[in-house]
Scaffold this motif. Structure first.
Motif, short mmCIF file in Angstrom:
data_model
loop_
_atom_site.label_atom_id
_atom_site.label_comp_id
_atom_site.label_asym_id
_atom_site.label_seq_id
_atom_site.Cartn_x
_atom_site.Cartn_y
_atom_site.Cartn_z
N LYS A 10 51.37 35.72 30.70
CA LYS A 10 50.79 34.41 30.36
C LYS A 10 50.93 33.44 31.51
CE LYS A 10 50.65 34.75 25.45
NZ LYS A 10 50.48 33.97 24.23
N ARG A 11 52.04 33.56 32.20
CA ARG A 11 52.24 32.71 33.37
C ARG A 11 51.13 32.93 34.39
NH1 ARG A 11 56.70 30.59 36.97
NH2 ARG A 11 55.86 31.12 39.00
N ASP A 12 50.82 34.17 34.64
CA ASP A 12 49.75 34.48 35.60
C ASP A 12 48.38 34.04 35.09
OD1 ASP A 12 51.48 35.47 37.43
OD2 ASP A 12 51.11 37.58 37.01
N SER A 13 48.19 34.19 33.79
CA SER A 13 46.87 33.82 33.27
C SER A 13 46.65 32.31 33.39
CB SER A 13 46.72 34.27 31.82
OG SER A 13 47.47 33.43 30.96
N ILE A 14 47.74 31.57 33.36
CA ILE A 14 47.63 30.12 33.59
C ILE A 14 47.23 29.86 35.04
CG2 ILE A 14 48.92 27.97 33.75
CD1 ILE A 14 50.55 28.89 31.35
N LEU A 15 47.86 30.57 35.95
CA LEU A 15 47.51 30.41 37.37
C LEU A 15 46.05 30.78 37.61
CD1 LEU A 15 50.68 31.77 39.22
CD2 LEU A 15 49.84 29.43 39.20
N ASP A 16 45.62 31.88 37.00
CA ASP A 16 44.23 32.30 37.18
C ASP A 16 43.26 31.24 36.68
OD1 ASP A 16 45.04 34.67 38.29
OD2 ASP A 16 44.91 35.83 36.43
N LEU A 56 51.68 22.43 39.37
CA LEU A 56 50.85 23.59 39.06
C LEU A 56 49.80 23.80 40.14
CD1 LEU A 56 49.64 25.83 37.30
CD2 LEU A 56 48.49 24.07 35.96
N PHE A 57 49.21 22.71 40.57
CA PHE A 57 48.21 22.77 41.65
C PHE A 57 48.81 23.39 42.91
CE2 PHE A 57 45.65 20.84 45.08
CZ PHE A 57 44.39 21.22 44.67
N ASP A 58 49.98 22.92 43.28
CA ASP A 58 50.65 23.48 44.45
C ASP A 58 50.96 24.97 44.27
OD1 ASP A 58 50.54 21.08 45.74
OD2 ASP A 58 52.59 20.49 45.30
N ALA A 59 51.37 25.32 43.06
CA ALA A 59 51.70 26.73 42.80
C ALA A 59 50.47 27.61 43.00
CB ALA A 59 52.23 26.88 41.37
N VAL A 60 49.32 27.10 42.56
CA VAL A 60 48.08 27.86 42.75
C VAL A 60 47.80 28.05 44.24
CG1 VAL A 60 45.59 27.80 42.44
CG2 VAL A 60 47.08 27.15 40.56
N LEU A 61 47.95 26.98 45.00
CA LEU A 61 47.69 27.06 46.44
C LEU A 61 48.65 28.04 47.11
CD1 LEU A 61 46.92 23.45 47.70
CD2 LEU A 61 45.39 25.41 47.54
N MET A 62 49.92 27.96 46.75
CA MET A 62 50.95 28.78 47.37
C MET A 62 50.73 30.27 47.12
SD MET A 62 53.42 27.04 48.94
CE MET A 62 54.80 25.89 48.77
N ARG A 63 50.31 30.59 45.91
CA ARG A 63 50.33 31.99 45.48
C ARG A 63 49.70 32.94 46.49
NH1 ARG A 63 47.62 34.52 40.05
NH2 ARG A 63 45.99 33.03 40.55
N ARG A 64 48.54 32.53 47.04
CA ARG A 64 47.83 33.45 47.94
C ARG A 64 47.93 33.05 49.41
NH1 ARG A 64 44.20 36.47 44.31
NH2 ARG A 64 43.67 35.20 42.51
N ALA A 65 48.60 31.95 49.69
CA ALA A 65 48.60 31.42 51.06
C ALA A 65 49.24 32.40 52.05
CB ALA A 65 49.30 30.07 51.11
#
Lengths: 216, 216
Positions: A10-16, A56-65
């Motif tokens: 669920k954590r990942d689905s939120i990021l997606d 959350l926004f930062d987490a999204v950016l970080m994930r694939r950086a």
DNA sequence: CTACAATTTCAACAAATGTTGAATGCGTAA
DNA sequence: TTACGCATTCAACATTTGTTGAAATTGTAG
């Protein structure tokens, strides 16, 4: 193992969901409720995992950086090593900047496309473009310009930096995938076919840099 | 006369405030109250003059669109007429696209800078980039590409369109004025000095198009 | 001055927003 | 089973949002 995976599900689905929505509508155009709905999750869960919206926004950016940076850095170092002790050609350097991100098969997946659009959004935003991009991508880009300097020793730095500006603008607009070129070219060019776009862009940008040398 | 001017005063100050704020924070990042406050006006007045928020956004875009288009169209037609019955050079065409907007003295004023940043925001937005830009700027751009086709008759259309993509990306990023190149170049290049940037960008983009001809 | 219309403000609305604390479900180790 | 900690939902909050109708102000023509 299954428990660990389930736990992250669920954590990942939120990021997606956040990635897709932020990419399309920007930071302020997305509500936590919209993200939660698309992720099939309660509103409060985003806050539980990531804290306030901005985090959350930062987490999204970080994930694939990091992944993205490693792709490009690897390609650049390969090109430099292969040409050593001489300097690589301009085209090789430019290609090492575009191909790792535009020609990779993963890029066909929706996640990476959204992420690219998000990068385009951030890079073009007066609010965050200056700071956030610097934070994530500066080391790689400095290394990249350094390589260009090796290949074009007679060219002033100012030309190199404005050249990078043009390069970055072309890539950013490609990342955004607005569908504008599709309409403009009557379907001849497709903004979602990044692999096809890559060759045309590389040739164009390579010529832009090469001309600097000839003009000296 | 003074009455007429006075009548438009608050209306215009709303447009000015909206332009500056939309440019910096995007459509969703700005509230009508923030606009009203910066304009020194009550919240309800924006709605009285322009209707709902979205219509105010369109009004801001419209206000300078014709002027901007006429600048560029004039420059392009001048270049074409001067070269007739032959075709203008690639550099002349490219220059007619950038110089009218980047080298004009009005551009030093804050209003036009904000407007450019707003155009950058719209052009790069997946949500509006495809539709809004088409609506405002397509006729000019088709004319522009037609001129390039005259100057480069042997080049396939697909190359021309991707070339325009690169050109548009470079201009868009320059419009955004994120300050990124300032930091990257240690102050050597300044993203708010559009007039200086113009020459470097024109040379770079011209080379990109010229190479297409040589590659045939 | 008077009357009328356009402009501007005031006050308030319903809906939506990010965030929080308590309650519930669930996997796991003793 | 029992007890416990993490994950998730529920319900609600104080603000903020765009919008609206009535009141007040201003400008203008007769």
């Amino acid at each position: 193992m299954t428990g660990e995976t389930k736990k992250q599900e669920k954590r990942d689905s939120i990021l997606d969901a956040a990635e897709a929505l932020f990419a399309r509508h920007g930071y302020d155009g997305v509500t936590l409720r919209a993200i939660a709905k698309q992720a099939g999750v309660d509103v409060a869960l985003a806050n539980y995992h990531f804290g306030p919206k901005r985090d959350l926004f930062d987490a999204v950016l970080m994930r694939r950086a990091q992944i993205l940076n490693s792709w490009r850095l690897q390609a650049l170092e390969d090109v430099i090593a292969k040409a050593a002790p001489g300097a690589p050609t301009v085209e090789e350097i430019i290609r090492s900047y575009f191909e790792p991100v535009l020609k990779r098969s993963q890029v066909e997946q929706e996640g990476w496309k959204s992420y690219y659009a998000l990068i385009a959004y951030v890079n073009n935003s007066p609010e965050w473009g200056g700071k956030l991009m610097t934070q994530f991508f500066d080391p790689l880009i400095q290394r990249f310009i350094e390589a260009l300097r090796m290949a074009l020793p007679a060219v002033p730095d100012k030309n190199l930096y404005w050249g990078y500006h043009c390069l970055s603008g072309a890539l950013t607009l490609a990342f955004a995938q607005t569908g504008r070129i599709d309409h403009l070219s009557n379907g001849l060019c497709r903004s979602d076919d990044l692999s096809d776009a890559c060759d045309y862009i590389v040739d164009f940008i390579t010529a832009g840099f090469s001309q600097m040398d000839e003009a000296q």
